[in-house]
Design a protein around this motif. Structure first.
Motif, short mmCIF file in Angstrom:
data_model
loop_
_atom_site.label_atom_id
_atom_site.label_comp_id
_atom_site.label_asym_id
_atom_site.label_seq_id
_atom_site.Cartn_x
_atom_site.Cartn_y
_atom_site.Cartn_z
N GLY A 75 -58.93 -65.05 -102.66
CA GLY A 75 -57.75 -64.26 -102.94
C GLY A 75 -58.07 -62.86 -103.42
N VAL A 76 -57.31 -61.90 -102.94
CA VAL A 76 -57.36 -60.51 -103.39
C VAL A 76 -55.96 -60.15 -103.85
N ARG A 77 -55.86 -59.57 -105.01
CA ARG A 77 -54.56 -59.18 -105.55
C ARG A 77 -54.39 -57.67 -105.40
N ALA A 78 -53.51 -57.26 -104.51
CA ALA A 78 -53.21 -55.84 -104.35
C ALA A 78 -52.32 -55.39 -105.50
N MET A 79 -52.53 -54.15 -105.96
CA MET A 79 -51.84 -53.67 -107.15
C MET A 79 -50.57 -52.89 -106.83
N THR A 80 -50.32 -52.60 -105.55
CA THR A 80 -49.08 -51.94 -105.14
C THR A 80 -48.63 -52.55 -103.82
N THR A 81 -47.38 -52.32 -103.46
CA THR A 81 -46.89 -52.84 -102.18
C THR A 81 -47.60 -52.17 -101.01
N ALA B 62 -50.68 -51.10 -101.06
CA ALA B 62 -52.01 -51.70 -101.01
C ALA B 62 -51.96 -53.08 -100.36
N GLN B 63 -50.88 -53.84 -100.62
CA GLN B 63 -50.74 -55.15 -99.99
C GLN B 63 -50.61 -55.01 -98.48
N ALA B 64 -49.85 -54.02 -98.03
CA ALA B 64 -49.72 -53.79 -96.59
C ALA B 64 -51.07 -53.43 -95.98
N ALA B 65 -51.86 -52.64 -96.71
CA ALA B 65 -53.20 -52.27 -96.22
C ALA B 65 -54.11 -53.49 -96.16
N LEU B 66 -53.99 -54.36 -97.15
CA LEU B 66 -54.78 -55.59 -97.16
C LEU B 66 -54.42 -56.49 -95.99
N ASP B 67 -53.13 -56.62 -95.71
CA ASP B 67 -52.68 -57.42 -94.57
C ASP B 67 -53.22 -56.83 -93.26
N ARG B 68 -53.20 -55.52 -93.15
CA ARG B 68 -53.72 -54.86 -91.95
C ARG B 68 -55.22 -55.08 -91.82
N LEU B 69 -55.93 -55.11 -92.95
CA LEU B 69 -57.36 -55.35 -92.92
C LEU B 69 -57.67 -56.72 -92.32
N GLN B 70 -56.97 -57.76 -92.78
CA GLN B 70 -57.23 -59.09 -92.23
C GLN B 70 -56.91 -59.15 -90.74
N ALA B 71 -55.84 -58.47 -90.32
CA ALA B 71 -55.51 -58.43 -88.89
C ALA B 71 -56.59 -57.69 -88.10
N ALA B 72 -57.09 -56.59 -88.67
CA ALA B 72 -58.15 -55.83 -88.00
C ALA B 72 -59.41 -56.67 -87.85
N CYS B 73 -59.71 -57.47 -88.85
CA CYS B 73 -60.89 -58.34 -88.75
C CYS B 73 -60.78 -59.28 -87.55
N PRO C 242 -59.19 -47.72 -105.55
CA PRO C 242 -59.34 -48.89 -106.45
C PRO C 242 -57.99 -49.52 -106.76
N LEU C 243 -57.41 -50.14 -105.76
CA LEU C 243 -56.07 -50.72 -105.85
C LEU C 243 -56.07 -52.24 -105.68
N PHE C 244 -57.25 -52.87 -105.82
CA PHE C 244 -57.37 -54.29 -105.51
C PHE C 244 -58.20 -54.99 -106.59
N ARG C 245 -57.87 -56.25 -106.83
CA ARG C 245 -58.64 -57.07 -107.76
C ARG C 245 -59.05 -58.34 -107.03
N LEU C 246 -60.33 -58.62 -107.03
CA LEU C 246 -60.89 -59.78 -106.34
C LEU C 246 -60.81 -61.00 -107.24
N ASN C 247 -60.38 -62.12 -106.69
CA ASN C 247 -60.41 -63.36 -107.45
C ASN C 247 -61.82 -63.94 -107.38
N ALA C 248 -62.24 -64.58 -108.46
CA ALA C 248 -63.57 -65.18 -108.50
C ALA C 248 -63.71 -66.25 -107.43
N PRO C 249 -64.96 -66.58 -107.04
CA PRO C 249 -65.16 -67.62 -106.01
C PRO C 249 -64.52 -68.94 -106.39
N GLY C 250 -64.16 -69.71 -105.36
CA GLY C 250 -63.50 -70.99 -105.58
C GLY C 250 -64.32 -71.94 -106.44
#
Length: 342
Positions: free
Chosen positions: A258-264, A266-277, A215-223
Motif C-alpha cells: 500500500g501507498v498512501r497518497a497525501m492529496t487527491t 497525488a492519488q490520481a498520479a499513483l493510479d496512473r503509475l500502476q496503469a503505466a506499469c 514528496p506526496l506519498f507514504r509507503l506502507n511497511a512490508p506485509g
C-alpha cells in the motif's frame, strides 16, 4: 544479451536482457554445485566457492551479468536461462519453506552464485526471519495477501522495501533481487512482470510525472513486518516521492502493501503509475532452470494470480536480497550475523 530497448534523450538503453547458458556450461556448473554442501552451514565459504564456480562462465556471459550490476544504463531485469537444476526435488514446503529434506543444493548454488556476481546477499530479521535464501511459496493463510505467500490475487507492482526506523523505506532496501525457479505452478500461468522506470516515464504526461517526483506519498511497511511486528496496523514512511533522479536513470519506489497518497491529485498520479506499469511491463513465465536478475531500484515487479493446490507440487521459487555494499546499512547489522540486519 538480447534486449528490449527504450529511447532516452541521450541514447538507446536496454530494459530487458536475456542470457542463455550453453548446455556444456550448464552441465559443468551443475556437477560442481551438486558436490557442494548446504551453503547456510558456512555462507562466506560457500560464497567464495560459488565465485570460483561461476568464474567458469564464458567471458562474454560473465561480463554481461557483471555489467548488469555495475552500470546505470544496463537492463533493469535480466532473464537467465538453461541453468542447472537439482536432479530430485522434495515436495514444495507447505509452510513457506525451507525444505528440510532437500538432498542437494544446486538451486541454492545457482541463486547465490548469481547473487555474488551482483553484490552481497543480505537478510533482514523481519523478512523470512533473516534467512538469506527465501523460499517463495504459496501458503493457504496468505493466499489473498500482497506478500510472497499470495497466489489468488494480482501482486501489485512494487519494489521489495524494508521498514526502517529512520522513516525511509527506500534506503535500506535491496539493490537487486534474484528469483530462481525450482518448480512452476501447475497450469504454468504465473507470470512475473517488470516495469522499468525508464519505460514508465516514457508514457507519463508531464503533470503526472511532476506529482510522482514530489514528496506526496507514504509507503506502507512490508506485509511481513505488518503481520509479524505491527499486529496488522499500517506503519507508514515519511513523505517521499515515487520517482527520483535524472530522466535517463531514474529510481522508483513503491510498496506492494500500500501507498498512501497525501492529496487527491497525488492519488490520481499513483493510479496512473500502476496503469503505466501494466502498459510497459515485460512478462516472464519462469520455469525450472531459469532465473530473473531484478534491479530493485530501476523498476517495479509484479506477479499474476495462479491456482495453488497445496499438494506438494505448487510453484516454488527461491529469492535473495542483494546489496552492492553493506556499509551504508551497517547501523542495522545484528551482533550475531554480519549479513543479517534488523
Amino acid at each position: 544479451m538480447t534486449a528490449t530497448t527504450v529511447e532516452t534523450a541521450a541514447r538507446t538503453v536496454q530494459t530487458l536482457g536475456t542470457t542463455e547458458l550453453p548446455d556444456s556450461v550448464r552441465d559443468s556448473i551443475g556437477a560442481q554445485l551438486a558436490a557442494e554442501p548446504d551453503p547456510t552451514l558456512n555462507i562466506d565459504r560457500a560464497m567464495a566457492r560459488y565465485h570460483q564456480i561461476f568464474a567458469g562462465l564464458p567471458l562474454d556471459l560473465l561480463q554481461q551479468i557483471l555489467d548488469f550490476g555495475r552500470h546505470t544504463d544496463t537492463p533493469g531485469v535480466g532473464y537467465v536461462r538453461n541453468l542447472p537444476v537439482d536432479e530430485r526435488l522434495p515436495a514444495t514446503p507447505s509452510n513457506g519453506g525451507p525444505a528440510p529434506d532437500k538432498p542437494t543444493f544446486v538451486a541454492e548454488g545457482v541463486l547465490l552464485g548469481l547473487s555474488g556476481l551482483l553484490g552481497e546477499p543480505v537478510g533482514f530479521r523481519t523478512e523470512k526471519n533473516g534467512q538469506l535464501i527465501h523460499d517463495v511459496i504459496p501458503v493457504p493463510g496468505g493466499a489473498m495477501t500482497q506478500t510472497n505467500q499470495g497466489s489468488t490475487v494480482f501482486l501489485n507492482f512494487h519494489n521489495d522495501i524494508v521498514h526502517d526506523a529512520i522513516g525511509r523505506y527506500d534506503v535500506s532496501n535491496p539493490d537487486f533481487l534474484v528469483l530462481s525457479c525450482l518448480r512452476a505452478d501447475h497450469e504454468g500461468m504465473a507470470a512475473t512482470h517488470y516495469a522499468d522506470a525508464r519505460d514508465i516515464i516514457s508514457v507519463l504526461d508531464p503533470r503526472t510525472l511532476e506529482l510522482l517526483r514530489s514528496p506526496l506519498f507514504r509507503l506502507n511497511a512490508p506485509g511481513s513486518y505488518i503481520r509479524d511486528v505491527a499486529g496488522g496496523g499500517e506503519v507508514l514512511s515519511d513523505p517521499v516521492a515515487m520517482i527520483n533522479g535524472p530522466e535517463g536513470s531514474p529510481e522508483i519506489a513503491c510498496s506492494a502493501n500500500g501507498v498512501r497518497a497525501m492529496t487527491t491529485a497525488a492519488q490520481a498520479a499513483l493510479d496512473r503509475l500502476q496503469a503505466a506499469c501494466r502498459e510497459v511491463a515485460h512478462q516472464v513465465f519462469l520455469r525450472p532452470g531459469e532465473a530473473l536478475l531484478i534491479n530493485n531500484r530501476k523498476g517495479l515487479h509484479a506477479r499474476t494470480p495462479f491456482t495453488a493446490r497445496y499438494d506438494g507440487a505448487d510453484r516454488w521459487l527461491q529469492r535473495t536480497y542483494v546489496r552492492r555494499s553493506q556499509w551504508t546499512i551497517r547501523y542495522r547489522q545484528t551482533a550475531e550475523d554480519r549479513r543479517v540486519h534488523y
